[in-house]
Motif scaffolding. Structure first.
Motif, PDB file in Angstrom:
ATOM      1  N   LEU A 109       0.789  -1.255  -0.119  1.00  0.00           N
ATOM      2  CA  LEU A 109      -0.002   0.074  -0.041  1.00  0.00           C
ATOM      3  C   LEU A 109       0.666   1.265   0.018  1.00  0.00           C
ATOM      4  O   LEU A 109       0.321   2.261  -0.724  1.00  0.00           O
ATOM      5  CB  LEU A 109      -0.944   0.238   1.392  1.00  0.00           C
ATOM      6  CG  LEU A 109      -2.023  -1.106   1.301  1.00  0.00           C
ATOM      7  CD1 LEU A 109      -2.557  -1.058   2.574  1.00  0.00           C
ATOM      8  CD2 LEU A 109      -2.881  -0.979   0.034  1.00  0.00           C
ATOM      9  N   TYR A 112       1.870   2.521  -3.379  1.00  0.00           N
ATOM     10  CA  TYR A 112       0.979   3.240  -4.214  1.00  0.00           C
ATOM     11  C   TYR A 112       0.818   4.983  -3.747  1.00  0.00           C
ATOM     12  O   TYR A 112       0.742   5.591  -4.743  1.00  0.00           O
ATOM     13  CB  TYR A 112      -0.423   2.589  -4.051  1.00  0.00           C
ATOM     14  CG  TYR A 112      -0.836   1.421  -4.327  1.00  0.00           C
ATOM     15  CD1 TYR A 112      -0.515   0.867  -5.859  1.00  0.00           C
ATOM     16  CD2 TYR A 112      -1.158   0.238  -3.661  1.00  0.00           C
ATOM     17  CE1 TYR A 112      -0.654  -0.494  -6.227  1.00  0.00           C
ATOM     18  CE2 TYR A 112      -1.172  -1.123  -4.019  1.00  0.00           C
ATOM     19  CZ  TYR A 112      -0.824  -1.505  -5.660  1.00  0.00           C
ATOM     20  OH  TYR A 112      -0.838  -2.538  -5.973  1.00  0.00           O
ATOM     21  N   TRP A 113       0.844   5.059  -2.589  1.00  0.00           N
ATOM     22  CA  TRP A 113       0.418   6.540  -2.084  1.00  0.00           C
ATOM     23  C   TRP A 113       1.782   7.171  -2.090  1.00  0.00           C
ATOM     24  O   TRP A 113       1.756   8.524  -2.434  1.00  0.00           O
ATOM     25  CB  TRP A 113      -0.067   6.519  -0.793  1.00  0.00           C
ATOM     26  CG  TRP A 113       0.981   6.196   0.486  1.00  0.00           C
ATOM     27  CD1 TRP A 113       0.859   4.865   1.200  1.00  0.00           C
ATOM     28  CD2 TRP A 113       1.742   7.007   1.163  1.00  0.00           C
ATOM     29  NE1 TRP A 113       1.862   4.939   2.241  1.00  0.00           N
ATOM     30  CE2 TRP A 113       2.623   6.326   2.055  1.00  0.00           C
ATOM     31  CE3 TRP A 113       2.370   8.343   0.877  1.00  0.00           C
ATOM     32  CZ2 TRP A 113       3.477   6.926   2.849  1.00  0.00           C
ATOM     33  CZ3 TRP A 113       3.252   8.963   1.442  1.00  0.00           C
ATOM     34  CH2 TRP A 113       3.702   8.243   2.581  1.00  0.00           C
ATOM     35  N   THR A 116       2.159   8.672  -5.588  1.00  0.00           N
ATOM     36  CA  THR A 116       1.069   9.717  -6.125  1.00  0.00           C
ATOM     37  C   THR A 116       1.570  10.924  -5.435  1.00  0.00           C
ATOM     38  O   THR A 116       1.636  11.922  -6.075  1.00  0.00           O
ATOM     39  CB  THR A 116      -0.060   9.045  -5.602  1.00  0.00           C
ATOM     40  OG1 THR A 116      -0.725   7.853  -6.092  1.00  0.00           O
ATOM     41  CG2 THR A 116      -1.399  10.337  -5.718  1.00  0.00           C
ATOM     42  N   PHE A 155      -4.589  13.574  -4.315  1.00  0.00           N
ATOM     43  CA  PHE A 155      -4.225  12.528  -3.689  1.00  0.00           C
ATOM     44  C   PHE A 155      -5.274  11.525  -3.646  1.00  0.00           C
ATOM     45  O   PHE A 155      -4.931  10.358  -3.882  1.00  0.00           O
ATOM     46  CB  PHE A 155      -3.615  12.844  -2.435  1.00  0.00           C
ATOM     47  CG  PHE A 155      -2.956  11.962  -1.563  1.00  0.00           C
ATOM     48  CD1 PHE A 155      -1.836  11.157  -1.939  1.00  0.00           C
ATOM     49  CD2 PHE A 155      -3.806  11.116  -0.535  1.00  0.00           C
ATOM     50  CE1 PHE A 155      -1.143  10.344  -1.022  1.00  0.00           C
ATOM     51  CE2 PHE A 155      -3.234  10.067   0.136  1.00  0.00           C
ATOM     52  CZ  PHE A 155      -1.940   9.600  -0.087  1.00  0.00           C
ATOM     53  N   LEU A 156      -6.330  11.786  -3.231  1.00  0.00           N
ATOM     54  CA  LEU A 156      -7.447  11.034  -3.081  1.00  0.00           C
ATOM     55  C   LEU A 156      -7.699  10.614  -4.522  1.00  0.00           C
ATOM     56  O   LEU A 156      -8.268   9.157  -4.577  1.00  0.00           O
ATOM     57  CB  LEU A 156      -8.589  11.775  -2.414  1.00  0.00           C
ATOM     58  CG  LEU A 156      -8.746  12.238  -1.059  1.00  0.00           C
ATOM     59  CD1 LEU A 156      -9.675  12.831  -0.457  1.00  0.00           C
ATOM     60  CD2 LEU A 156      -8.289  10.888   0.012  1.00  0.00           C
ATOM     61  N   GLY A 158      -5.926  10.156  -6.714  1.00  0.00           N
ATOM     62  CA  GLY A 158      -4.771   9.176  -7.298  1.00  0.00           C
ATOM     63  C   GLY A 158      -5.003   7.987  -6.458  1.00  0.00           C
ATOM     64  O   GLY A 158      -4.559   6.731  -7.129  1.00  0.00           O
ATOM     65  N   TRP A 159      -5.379   7.913  -5.192  1.00  0.00           N
ATOM     66  CA  TRP A 159      -5.670   6.656  -4.676  1.00  0.00           C
ATOM     67  C   TRP A 159      -6.869   5.939  -5.279  1.00  0.00           C
ATOM     68  O   TRP A 159      -6.949   4.477  -5.130  1.00  0.00           O
ATOM     69  CB  TRP A 159      -6.077   6.983  -3.160  1.00  0.00           C
ATOM     70  CG  TRP A 159      -5.043   6.545  -2.179  1.00  0.00           C
ATOM     71  CD1 TRP A 159      -4.377   7.130  -1.357  1.00  0.00           C
ATOM     72  CD2 TRP A 159      -4.545   5.262  -1.799  1.00  0.00           C
ATOM     73  NE1 TRP A 159      -3.470   6.599  -0.637  1.00  0.00           N
ATOM     74  CE2 TRP A 159      -3.718   5.215  -0.749  1.00  0.00           C
ATOM     75  CE3 TRP A 159      -4.981   3.894  -2.341  1.00  0.00           C
ATOM     76  CZ2 TRP A 159      -3.099   4.191  -0.220  1.00  0.00           C
ATOM     77  CZ3 TRP A 159      -4.651   2.858  -1.612  1.00  0.00           C
ATOM     78  CH2 TRP A 159      -3.613   2.859  -0.694  1.00  0.00           C
ATOM     79  N   ALA A 162      -5.011   4.141  -8.008  1.00  0.00           N
ATOM     80  CA  ALA A 162      -4.289   2.904  -7.400  1.00  0.00           C
ATOM     81  C   ALA A 162      -5.315   1.661  -7.145  1.00  0.00           C
ATOM     82  O   ALA A 162      -5.139   0.470  -7.321  1.00  0.00           O
ATOM     83  CB  ALA A 162      -3.686   3.315  -6.314  1.00  0.00           C
ATOM     84  N   ILE A 163      -6.500   2.067  -6.190  1.00  0.00           N
ATOM     85  CA  ILE A 163      -7.542   0.921  -5.847  1.00  0.00           C
ATOM     86  C   ILE A 163      -8.183   0.293  -7.178  1.00  0.00           C
ATOM     87  O   ILE A 163      -8.281  -0.869  -7.388  1.00  0.00           O
ATOM     88  CB  ILE A 163      -8.636   1.465  -5.152  1.00  0.00           C
ATOM     89  CG1 ILE A 163      -7.944   2.039  -3.825  1.00  0.00           C
ATOM     90  CG2 ILE A 163      -9.527   0.677  -4.834  1.00  0.00           C
ATOM     91  CD1 ILE A 163      -9.040   2.553  -2.887  1.00  0.00           C
ATOM     92  N   GLY A 189      -2.710   5.442 -10.492  1.00  0.00           N
ATOM     93  CA  GLY A 189      -2.666   6.395  -9.476  1.00  0.00           C
ATOM     94  C   GLY A 189      -1.803   7.705  -9.973  1.00  0.00           C
ATOM     95  O   GLY A 189      -2.346   8.566  -9.707  1.00  0.00           O
TER      96      GLY A 189
END
Length: 237
Positions: A109, A112-113, A116, A155-156, A158-159, A162-163, A189
């Motif tokens: 995890l 991913y962030w 981003t 950022f959100l 991008g998340w 990613a999800i 992401g």
């Protein structure tokens, strides 16, 4: 080299394989077992080396706790270090039987962030802060810092990308399935964040201002100098 040797030993020696089923520490102890007491000493040194490797990260996390807000600066940094070490100890004891699996999933995890966030920071620096020098003395003055809504929204988003694109044991996103089962979460992401941040940041600047507190050496040809001081004054751009 030690890791390669232990990995090969797991496949060739049943005793090492059984030790690895217990924990990585048991595997290291089994690997040094032929050396007797000196082997146990070497295993302890390696264990202490792993603890020492966490020192810099723990200290950095303590700094992060202090910069989250003025409330975080009330406690001295060494207090935050002690609190974080206690949290690490609790997590290590509570999850000792499944800690490796937990960390494997958690580190996936983080990948991913982290990418981003890097994309957002690079765009801010290359597009909106290009050719300028920061005034580092204003780091704790929230009235001169960006609001952060654009960065948070990007950022959100991008998340979300990613999800949709992640391929993990516990979740497979629809974009990953569309790509033949490839883990494309990091790339989607980054793409979502790269596309979303510039217009959102432009809108944030138009709405709230607070672009930056900077010493701009490129947009201004002359500066107002303090008497007897050859440094340029700080300007709000």
């Amino acid at each position: 080299m030690l890791g390669i040797g232990l990995g090969c030993g797991i496949a060739a020696l049943p005793a090492w394989s059984d030790a690895y089923a217990i924990s990585s520490g048991a595997l290291i102890t089994a690997g040094y077992a032929p050396l007797g007491g000196f082997g146990k000493f070497c295993a302890v040194i390696i264990a202490l080396g792993g603890i020492a490797n966490c020192v810099s990260g723990t200290y950095s996390a303590a700094i992060g706790c202090q910069i989250m807000g003025r409330w975080g600066q009330i406690l001295p940094r060494w207090v935050w270090v002690v609190v974080l070490c206690i949290i690490q100890l609790i997590c290590g004891v509570a999850g000792r039987n499944q800690l490796f699996v937990i960390f494997t999933n958690f580190l996936a995890l983080m990948g991913y962030w982290l990418m981003t966030m890097i994309c957002i920071v690079l765009e801010e620096h290359l597009i909106f802060q290009r050719g300028v020098q920061f005034d580092w003395t204003a780091w704790d003055d929230k009235t001169k810092m960006p609001i952060g809504l654009a960065a948070l929204t990007a950022f959100l988003l991008g998340w979300m990308g990613a999800i949709l694109g992640m391929y993990q044991v516990w979740y497979v996103g629809p974009l990953a399935l569309a790509c033949g089962g490839a883990d494309v979460g990091m790339w989607f992401g980054c793409m979502f964040a790269l596309v979303a941040f510039p217009p959102l940041r432009w809108l944030e600047l138009r709405k709230f201002g607070r672009e930056r507190l900077l010493i701009d050496y490129y947009r201004y040809a002359t500066f107002t100098m303090e008497l007897g001081d050859d440094r340029p004054k700080v300007m709000v751009c």
